[in-house]
Enzyme design. Sequence first.
Site, short mmCIF file in Angstrom:
data_model
loop_
_atom_site.label_atom_id
_atom_site.label_comp_id
_atom_site.label_asym_id
_atom_site.label_seq_id
_atom_site.Cartn_x
_atom_site.Cartn_y
_atom_site.Cartn_z
N SER A 61 3.15 -1.75 -2.59
CA SER A 61 4.10 -2.52 -3.39
C SER A 61 4.67 -1.63 -4.48
CB SER A 61 3.41 -3.73 -4.03
OG SER A 61 4.25 -4.37 -4.97
N TYR B 153 -3.08 -8.11 -8.96
CA TYR B 153 -2.29 -7.58 -7.84
C TYR B 153 -1.95 -6.11 -8.07
CZ TYR B 153 1.33 -7.41 -4.23
OH TYR B 153 2.08 -7.08 -3.12
N LYS C 207 -2.99 -2.79 -5.72
CA LYS C 207 -2.01 -1.91 -5.09
C LYS C 207 -2.08 -0.49 -5.65
CE LYS C 207 -0.37 -4.86 -2.17
NZ LYS C 207 -0.64 -4.68 -0.71
#
Length: 254
Positions: A146, A159, A163
């Site tokens: 991402s 998150y 990532k």
Amino acid sequence: MTLPAVPSFRLDGKRALVTGASSGIGEACAVALAAAGAEVTLAARRADKLRTLEDAIKGQGWQARSLAMDVTDISETTAKIAEAGPFDILVNSAGLARHSAALETQEADFDAVSDINVKAAYFLSVAVAKGLVAAGKAGSLINISSQMGHVGGVDRAVYCATKHAVEGFTKAMAIEFGPHNIRVNTICPTFILTDLTRPTFGDPVKRQWIEDKIALPRVGEVEDISGAAVFLASDAAGMITGSALLIDGGWTAA
């Protein structure tokens, strides 16, 4: 004069494994790899969705098969890959996001996101690499990361952490697997319009925030990602490893 050779983007004779293939980016990557000539194994938990996609791909005259599995079950995943492989190409598109303010992070949410985004992705890459090394074959492992693996985001501490971790182990594996001619890279999308992100894009405030961050005059589509997957899987990317391909419309440039 002798002209330089033109590298091929074709994947004929290659076997690809795509996780998270039942929807969104994973589905689009699976279709693109199959269209480029690869025999694609579609992996996800939803067997019914996989069969529907398999039938649709075969209906185009391309090659596909289904493999229902839960990538968070490491022992099951490892066993199934050992049995079905070796795979020349991996596109790891299975992932999870649970957003909240960092001060409100629940341990269960942290564990759930980490288990699929980091732990499952790590051991999935290892399982495919083991098959390639044992067979003495080259390969291309692609993790769908991402833009949030390179920047921070409000309400996205967990998150972002997962990532960033994917970016780290991708680089380390690229160094370790390089002598076996196994390349390891990430694709780092911005917000992509899928069924899962429609609620976000449907919120006028959130959509405006996204559009203000993207330099280009549109939002991302799954086709923007699948073409990059074909490139990284192909011989045209034969000297690319340990890299992150940002497909973010200019988000991180600012």
